[in-house]
Design an enzyme around this catalytic site. Sequence first.
Site, short mmCIF file in Angstrom:
data_model
loop_
_atom_site.label_atom_id
_atom_site.label_comp_id
_atom_site.label_asym_id
_atom_site.label_seq_id
_atom_site.Cartn_x
_atom_site.Cartn_y
_atom_site.Cartn_z
N ASP A 33 0.86 -1.18 0.00
CA ASP A 33 0.00 0.00 0.00
C ASP A 33 0.90 1.23 0.00
O ASP A 33 1.94 1.26 0.66
CB ASP A 33 -0.96 0.00 1.19
CG ASP A 33 -0.25 0.17 2.52
OD1 ASP A 33 -0.12 1.32 2.99
OD2 ASP A 33 0.17 -0.85 3.10
N ASP A 122 -10.53 3.57 4.79
CA ASP A 122 -9.50 3.49 5.81
C ASP A 122 -9.98 4.29 7.01
O ASP A 122 -10.04 5.52 6.96
CB ASP A 122 -8.20 4.06 5.24
CG ASP A 122 -7.05 4.08 6.25
OD1 ASP A 122 -7.30 3.89 7.46
OD2 ASP A 122 -5.90 4.31 5.83
N GLU A 124 -9.47 4.61 11.21
CA GLU A 124 -8.56 4.18 12.27
C GLU A 124 -8.36 5.33 13.26
O GLU A 124 -9.04 6.36 13.18
CB GLU A 124 -7.23 3.76 11.66
CG GLU A 124 -6.63 4.83 10.74
CD GLU A 124 -5.32 4.42 10.11
OE1 GLU A 124 -4.33 4.35 10.87
OE2 GLU A 124 -5.28 4.22 8.88
#
Length: 338
Positions: A33, A122, A124
């Site tokens: 990534d 994503d 987090e």
Amino acid sequence: MISGVKRLGLFVVIAVVGMTGVAQADDGVPGVDVSNWTGDIDWAAVTSGGGKFAFVQATEGTNYRNPRFEAQYGGAAGAGLVRGAYHFAQPHESDGTAQADYFLQNGGNWVSDGQTMPGVLDIEDNPYKDKNGKNNCYDLSKEDMVTWIKDFTKKYREATGRHAIIYTTTSWWQTCTGNSTKFKSNPLWLARWGGEPGELPKSWKKHTFWQSADKGPLVGGGNSFNGSESQLKALANPPAEVRVSGAAKSRKTYTVTLSNTGPHPVKDIKVSGRAFGGQRVVKAPGCRYSGTAVLCQVAEVGRGQKVTLTFTTKPKRTRGTVGMNVTVGSVELTLKAG
């Protein structure tokens, strides 16, 4: 591939396939990534080093787009890698629908080219606590965070026909969503650096991807796909999904509905039926019919669209069970009226 489960008179599903339960490989399929911070990438070195896929950051919030996105995303594809884009969530700034829109318009849209994976959300720990003054959960309650994620993933599904992949950590998911179980359809990209994936968030029984290192042996983060290379390619190029439902509206009227719930248009669908119980077909718009038999050829059902067929019969008797047996592919359903 067509599979089905018959529920008399009511409901049948054909070719409904997901990737949340992929088989586990011993070592997984390696990948990377990357983001703007990774810089220019030698994609040939990634492939020669064994890399098979790449995730590239596209967007963040609703006001940041990776300036290297085209070069990184196109470079991964040019090297023959399966690739996907990801969006770094800022859930305190705007709602999930708005951020999904921004992602879709700036590189996150899924295309049916056999090389593009569904986009990634994503979500987090808040990395900007010193700047925005928010806690790790961006000061959202568990309920509000679940709603935010639902809004994002729903918008992405509606726009692409795909379930967005969710990148997160187990600890963040437990703390900030209350370990929600509402996202089982979304493949999990688990972030946990170390030698084992460890405990998973409660929504998932298996991870689909695992980020095991912030800096991997190839470039960017070190990742693996939890399955075979053929399964990885299937994630980029899934089969069509069609849901078939039928109903006996009365002793004289029957309907069959084809709903395309997958990412691809479905063409040339054959629907055949036969009336029983001493009746014959007298009307079937768009289809051929004779006596007890009817045959329909549906040219195409586009993604997100429905086609409903209606059959009218003339019973010879007023009592007893009548109905129609209908076949779609290898799947059969029975529509009964008492």
